[in-house]
Design a protein around this motif. Structure first.
Motif, PDB file in Angstrom:
ATOM      1  N   PRO A 568       0.838  -1.252  -0.050  1.00 39.45           N
ATOM      2  CA  PRO A 568       0.074  -0.021  -0.044  1.00 39.45           C
ATOM      3  C   PRO A 568       0.745   1.270  -0.092  1.00 39.45           C
ATOM      4  CG  PRO A 568      -0.907  -1.649   1.596  1.00 39.45           C
ATOM      5  CD  PRO A 568       0.370  -2.305   1.009  1.00 39.45           C
ATOM      6  N   GLY A 569       0.551   2.186  -0.859  1.00 38.67           N
ATOM      7  CA  GLY A 569       1.195   3.526  -0.953  1.00 38.67           C
ATOM      8  C   GLY A 569       2.746   3.271  -1.287  1.00 38.67           C
ATOM      9  N   GLU A 570       2.978   2.303  -2.073  1.00 39.33           N
ATOM     10  CA  GLU A 570       4.365   1.931  -2.732  1.00 39.33           C
ATOM     11  C   GLU A 570       4.279   2.396  -3.918  1.00 39.33           C
ATOM     12  OE1 GLU A 570       7.867  -1.351  -2.448  1.00 39.33           O
ATOM     13  OE2 GLU A 570       5.582  -1.912  -2.573  1.00 39.33           O
ATOM     14  N   LYS A 571       5.744   2.865  -4.321  1.00 40.75           N
ATOM     15  CA  LYS A 571       6.169   3.150  -5.668  1.00 40.75           C
ATOM     16  C   LYS A 571       7.317   2.352  -5.796  1.00 40.75           C
ATOM     17  CE  LYS A 571       7.144   6.800  -8.989  1.00 40.75           C
ATOM     18  NZ  LYS A 571       6.966   8.336  -9.284  1.00 40.75           N
ATOM     19  N   LEU A 572       7.138   1.190  -7.111  1.00 40.08           N
ATOM     20  CA  LEU A 572       8.609   0.378  -7.088  1.00 40.08           C
ATOM     21  C   LEU A 572       8.550   0.604  -8.900  1.00 40.08           C
ATOM     22  CD1 LEU A 572       7.520  -2.469  -8.223  1.00 40.08           C
ATOM     23  CD2 LEU A 572       6.945  -2.935  -6.090  1.00 40.08           C
ATOM     24  N   SER A 573       9.886   0.069  -9.224  1.00 42.94           N
ATOM     25  CA  SER A 573      10.112   0.146 -10.572  1.00 42.94           C
ATOM     26  C   SER A 573      10.937  -1.279 -10.879  1.00 42.94           C
ATOM     27  CB  SER A 573      10.987   1.155 -10.979  1.00 42.94           C
ATOM     28  OG  SER A 573      10.243   2.317 -10.682  1.00 42.94           O
ATOM     29  N   TYR A 574      10.543  -1.690 -12.079  1.00 45.59           N
ATOM     30  CA  TYR A 574      11.439  -2.945 -12.542  1.00 45.59           C
ATOM     31  C   TYR A 574      11.685  -2.448 -14.170  1.00 45.59           C
ATOM     32  CZ  TYR A 574       6.704  -4.961 -13.669  1.00 45.59           C
ATOM     33  OH  TYR A 574       5.477  -5.053 -13.889  1.00 45.59           O
ATOM     34  N   ASP A 575      12.723  -3.043 -14.519  1.00 47.03           N
ATOM     35  CA  ASP A 575      13.212  -3.024 -16.075  1.00 47.03           C
ATOM     36  C   ASP A 575      12.794  -4.383 -16.623  1.00 47.03           C
ATOM     37  OD1 ASP A 575      14.036  -0.579 -15.465  1.00 47.03           O
ATOM     38  OD2 ASP A 575      16.113  -0.843 -15.383  1.00 47.03           O
ATOM     39  N   VAL A 576      12.393  -4.351 -17.911  1.00 50.47           N
ATOM     40  CA  VAL A 576      11.913  -5.291 -19.031  1.00 50.47           C
ATOM     41  C   VAL A 576      12.695  -5.232 -20.024  1.00 50.47           C
ATOM     42  CG1 VAL A 576       9.879  -6.492 -19.664  1.00 50.47           C
ATOM     43  CG2 VAL A 576       9.806  -5.296 -17.598  1.00 50.47           C
ATOM     44  N   THR A 577      12.971  -6.299 -20.754  1.00 53.51           N
ATOM     45  CA  THR A 577      13.536  -6.534 -22.052  1.00 53.51           C
ATOM     46  C   THR A 577      12.540  -7.157 -22.789  1.00 53.51           C
ATOM     47  OG1 THR A 577      15.757  -6.794 -21.174  1.00 53.51           O
ATOM     48  CG2 THR A 577      15.491  -7.317 -23.375  1.00 53.51           C
ATOM     49  N   ALA A 578      12.167  -6.624 -23.726  1.00 49.60           N
ATOM     50  CA  ALA A 578      11.120  -7.102 -24.684  1.00 49.60           C
ATOM     51  C   ALA A 578      11.554  -8.019 -25.638  1.00 49.60           C
ATOM     52  CB  ALA A 578      10.158  -5.819 -25.388  1.00 49.60           C
ATOM     53  N   ASN A 579      11.841  -9.152 -25.378  1.00 52.77           N
ATOM     54  CA  ASN A 579      12.306 -10.121 -26.425  1.00 52.77           C
ATOM     55  C   ASN A 579      11.148 -10.928 -26.920  1.00 52.77           C
ATOM     56  OD1 ASN A 579      15.041  -9.530 -26.224  1.00 52.77           O
ATOM     57  ND2 ASN A 579      15.544 -10.777 -24.552  1.00 52.77           N
ATOM     58  N   HIS A 580      10.140 -11.164 -26.309  1.00 50.34           N
ATOM     59  CA  HIS A 580       9.122 -12.529 -26.401  1.00 50.34           C
ATOM     60  C   HIS A 580       7.933 -11.758 -27.316  1.00 50.34           C
ATOM     61  CE1 HIS A 580      11.414 -15.196 -24.441  1.00 50.34           C
ATOM     62  NE2 HIS A 580      11.621 -14.273 -23.478  1.00 50.34           N
ATOM     63  N   VAL A 581       8.107 -11.773 -28.732  1.00 47.67           N
ATOM     64  CA  VAL A 581       6.827 -10.972 -29.312  1.00 47.67           C
ATOM     65  C   VAL A 581       5.407 -11.454 -29.114  1.00 47.67           C
ATOM     66  CG1 VAL A 581       5.802 -10.689 -31.689  1.00 47.67           C
ATOM     67  CG2 VAL A 581       8.425 -10.163 -31.087  1.00 47.67           C
ATOM     68  N   GLY A 582       4.415 -10.864 -28.791  1.00 51.28           N
ATOM     69  CA  GLY A 582       3.267 -11.318 -28.436  1.00 51.28           C
ATOM     70  C   GLY A 582       2.241 -10.740 -27.698  1.00 51.28           C
ATOM     71  N   ASP A 583       1.130 -11.101 -27.489  1.00 51.56           N
ATOM     72  CA  ASP A 583       0.385 -10.291 -26.407  1.00 51.56           C
ATOM     73  C   ASP A 583       0.386 -11.042 -25.082  1.00 51.56           C
ATOM     74  OD1 ASP A 583      -0.312  -8.594 -28.252  1.00 51.56           O
ATOM     75  OD2 ASP A 583      -2.449  -9.395 -28.548  1.00 51.56           O
ATOM     76  N   TRP A 584       0.631 -10.478 -24.067  1.00 51.39           N
ATOM     77  CA  TRP A 584       0.789 -11.090 -22.566  1.00 51.39           C
ATOM     78  C   TRP A 584      -0.226 -10.505 -21.731  1.00 51.39           C
ATOM     79  CZ3 TRP A 584       3.823 -15.261 -23.390  1.00 51.39           C
ATOM     80  CH2 TRP A 584       4.708 -15.360 -24.122  1.00 51.39           C
ATOM     81  N   ALA A 585      -0.659 -11.274 -20.705  1.00 53.34           N
ATOM     82  CA  ALA A 585      -1.521 -10.900 -19.606  1.00 53.34           C
ATOM     83  C   ALA A 585      -0.665 -10.106 -18.628  1.00 53.34           C
ATOM     84  CB  ALA A 585      -2.178 -11.931 -19.004  1.00 53.34           C
ATOM     85  N   PHE A 586      -1.259  -9.004 -18.061  1.00 56.94           N
ATOM     86  CA  PHE A 586      -0.314  -8.296 -17.119  1.00 56.94           C
ATOM     87  C   PHE A 586      -1.650  -8.012 -15.889  1.00 56.94           C
ATOM     88  CE2 PHE A 586       0.588  -4.064 -15.274  1.00 56.94           C
ATOM     89  CZ  PHE A 586       1.798  -4.433 -14.761  1.00 56.94           C
ATOM     90  N   HIS A 587      -1.540  -8.466 -14.825  1.00 55.64           N
ATOM     91  CA  HIS A 587      -2.764  -8.416 -13.873  1.00 55.64           C
ATOM     92  C   HIS A 587      -2.262  -8.649 -12.398  1.00 55.64           C
ATOM     93  CE1 HIS A 587      -2.743 -12.841 -13.112  1.00 55.64           C
ATOM     94  NE2 HIS A 587      -2.291 -12.933 -14.427  1.00 55.64           N
ATOM     95  N   CYS A 588      -3.184  -8.196 -11.391  1.00 55.88           N
ATOM     96  CA  CYS A 588      -2.872  -8.575 -10.046  1.00 55.88           C
ATOM     97  C   CYS A 588      -3.493 -10.141  -9.765  1.00 55.88           C
ATOM     98  CB  CYS A 588      -4.182  -7.455  -9.341  1.00 55.88           C
ATOM     99  SG  CYS A 588      -4.071  -8.046  -7.600  1.00 55.88           S
ATOM    100  N   HIS A 589      -2.584 -10.731  -9.272  1.00 57.45           N
ATOM    101  CA  HIS A 589      -2.795 -12.254  -9.020  1.00 57.45           C
ATOM    102  C   HIS A 589      -3.918 -12.519  -7.998  1.00 57.45           C
ATOM    103  CE1 HIS A 589      -2.116 -16.488 -10.284  1.00 57.45           C
ATOM    104  NE2 HIS A 589      -1.227 -15.865 -11.267  1.00 57.45           N
TER     105      HIS A 589
END
Length: 650
Positions: A568-589
């Motif tokens: 809660p109330g957090e701001k975080l970052s991560y870096d991604v290398t976009a190697n895998h072409v396609g459509d990918w789900a991105f969601h809260c688990h």
């Protein structure tokens, strides 16, 4: 004396109990039943059948939806680099699917209906085929409707093709999960009507009197009045709690006492998977230190700890070395401490470790609202300093000047991770932050974090003041150097948003059913994703199809993960290398959050000309058949992702 009728009834109940034990796969049976932690299904070709079957949980009969008639599903185990074929047959009267969580499969094998493929229709068999360049501890589960809550999940282990850098004498897989005898659709409908329906841990009059004694009557009353005015509860830690859940380890409740054996002096590897639908667990083994050696399937530099928080869909591998011939309790306590699952690790089969008492439940503060950051978590002073003048209806998120914020003063992020900001990225231009939406306001967004902060160096809600070591994300370092150390060329900022009272969840105030355009990456680029949690709940956020490098101050050894808890109330970052072409789900688990709309699609576009056959620009990502979505009897949205037409264009 037993009458004949009583004897028959007793024999029948015994048969049911034995039948329930028989529904567990070999790897999940206790040591007393001969389990040595051996795999259940191995090789390169697997046949899985999805269907309904009876189960017995904590002595009570129920019905599950799962794989090959077992709860959890069979352990699937193969070797890195092998060509794998998995035939999945659907015997249900509804569509189903299997998502291979954390596996770098081709996007059309990812198993997400409406995004990657149409789903598996009743009576049909779908064949998954892939070859993987990585190993580790993973799991698989349904991505259709709410089947995951009904038992449709299982563990998956990929053994390394070479030498394993982790040394151990024996291993056990621990699948943590939550089970309710209520229909998950009924649970969702109840949450829509009253989001606190399962919260029986509200603050009490004695707590008010204790606060008044410590802080004064006026301060205690002001605090209660403030929370009341905001229509929020500081004890609203988990949506679905032990009020309806039985917490399981390998399909066993605490009363069942799943147990594993060890020989004194052995190194025992525990592969811990949080396969629950809605429960973040705090895992510990009292009096037995754990050495974390892997996170989300990938090896990390060993770090010793006594407890860690494991979000839904995360995995951790730990090594323990029992020195005493005694039983140790394997404790998975829910984040709100409304219940726990306990198993036993002992020198002999059938031993039972004493379950520890539930600890005092944590409470939220203004810090968890992203409003203040003063002193220790839980400080009453935090509430007091910002308790006046707060009008959630008047907060204008769009007016926040992120560029003028002193992130260093707020502890937002380690300095070494900020060195890329503003640099020219190899001809890609200056790093820029893209906000996909103007932070949509309305009934779906009940608050914003005005001063979100870096919290990766905190162990998680409720673990701040435990009298032992608790793992933080900042403690993790990858064992091998990160494969891509380029600075990101751009930044995409997303806000985790919701309205708890109406039980609405989204990204940037836009739920999945309203999304028109995906989040676009371009093949080969390096992107920084920044997540800001505007809600007062912890969200385990999962990105399909790729690992990300968590910006935790680890330099070139940042932990590579597929799921991260955003506090809660957090701001975080991560870096991604976009190697895998396609459509990918991105969601809260958290299953109900995803179901309510906290999901989007990340689309990695190929380098080839955009008028190619895979011209994503011409794909109609907005062509979802919203009219086909199920709505529950209460009139609230009850999304059936299998009916979405989003992925059919492929």
């Amino acid at each position: 004396m037993f009458s004949r009728r009583k004897l028959i009834q007793t024999a029948g109940l015994g048969g049911l109990a034995l039948g329930g034990a028989g529904l567990l796969p070999a790897w999940a049976k206790p040591a007393s039943a001969g389990n040595l932690g051996l795999p259940a299904l191995t090789g390169t070709r697997f046949d899985l059948t999805i269907g309904k079957f009876p189960v017995r949980i904590d002595g009570r009969a129920g019905e599950a939806v799962g794989t090959n008639g077992t709860l959890p599903a069979p352990l699937v185990r193969f070797r890195e680099g092998d060509d794998i074929t998995i035939n999945v047959t659907n015997t249900l009267h509804e569509d189903t699917s299997i998502h291979w969580h954390g596996l770098l499969v081709p996007f059309y094998m990812d198993g997400v209906p409406g995004v990657a493929f149409p789903g598996i229709k009743p009576g049909e068999t779908f064949t998954y085929k892939f070859t993987l360049p990585h190993n580790g501890t993973y799991w698989y589960h349904s991505h259709s409707g709410l089947q995951e809550q009904l038992g449709h999940y299982g563990p998956l282990i990929i053994d390394p093709k070479g030498a394993d850098p982790v040394a151990y004498d024996r291993e056990y897989v621990l699948v943590l999960s939550d089970w309710s005898f209520e229909s998950p659709h009924r649970v969702f409908a109840k949450l829509k009507k009253n989001s606190e329906v399962y919260n029986f841990q509200e603050r009490t009059v004695p707590e008010f009197l204790e606060a008044a004694d410590k802080r004064g009557l006026g301060a205690a009353f002001e605090d209660r009045a403030m929370w009341g005015a905001m229509r929020m509860s500081p004890t609203d830690i988990a949506d679905v709690t032990g009020a309806t859940y039985t917490y399981l380890i390998n399909g066993h409740s605490t009363a069942d006492n799943w147990n594993a054996v060890f020989n004194t002096g052995e190194k025992v590897r525990l592969r811990i998977i949080n396969a629950s639908a809605m429960t973040i667990f705090n895992f510990r083994i009292p009096d037995l230190p754990m050495t974390v050696v892997a996170s989300d399937g990938l090896n990390v530099q060993p770090v010793e700890t006594d407890e860690f928080q494991i979000g839904v869909a995360e995995t951790y591998d730990v090594i323990v070395e029992p020195k005493e011939e005694r039983a140790f309790a394997l404790v998975a306590e829910s984040i709100d401490r409304s219940g726990m699952g306990v198993a036993t690790l002992g020198p002999r089969p059938g031993m039972r470790a004493e379950a520890p008492p539930l600890r005092e439940r944590p409470t939220l503060t203004m810090r968890d609202m992203g409003m203040a950051y003063h002193g220790n978590h839980g400080s009453m002073a935090d509430d007091q300093q910002v308790s006046s003048g707060m009008d959630h209806g008047e907060m204008d998120h769009g007016e926040m000047d992120h560029g003028s914020m002193d992130h260093g003063a707020m502890g937002h992020e380690p300095k070494q991770e900020d060195e890329h900001a503003g640099h020219d990225m190899g001809g890609q231009g200056t790093t820029s932050t893209e906000q996909r939406h103007d932070h949509k306001r309305g009934v779906g967004v009940d608050m914003v974090a005005m001063a979100p902060v870096y919290r990766l160096n905190e162990p998680g809600l409720g673990l701040e003041n435990v009298p032992h070591r608790a793992l933080t994300y900042a403690d993790l370092r990858s064992l091998e150097p990160n494969p891509d150390t380029r600075p990101p060329g751009r930044e995409v900022e997303l806000h985790l948003t919701g309205n708890m009272e109406r039980y609405m969840w989204s990204f940037d105030g836009v739920k999945f059913s309203e999304v028109v355009d995906p989040i676009v990456f371009h093949e080969g680029e390096r992107v920084r994703m920044t997540l800001v949690n505007d809600t007062m709940m912890s969200h385990p956020i999962h990105l399909h199809g790729m690992f990300f490098d968590l910006a935790n101050g680890g330099g070139d050894h940042r932990p590579r993960k597929h799921t991260v808890i955003v506090k809660p109330g957090e701001k975080l970052s991560y870096d991604v290398t976009a190697n895998h072409v396609g459509d990918w789900a991105f969601h809260c688990h958290l299953l109900m959050h995803m179901h309510a709309g906290m999901m989007q699609v990340v689309s990695i576009r190929p380098r080839m000309a955009m008028n190619d056959a895979m011209d994503h620009e011409k794909m109609d990502h907005g062509s979802m058949d919203h009219d086909a979505m199920d709505h529950d009897k209460g009139g609230h949205e009850d999304m059936d992702h299998s009916k979405m037409g989003h992925g059919g264009k492929h």
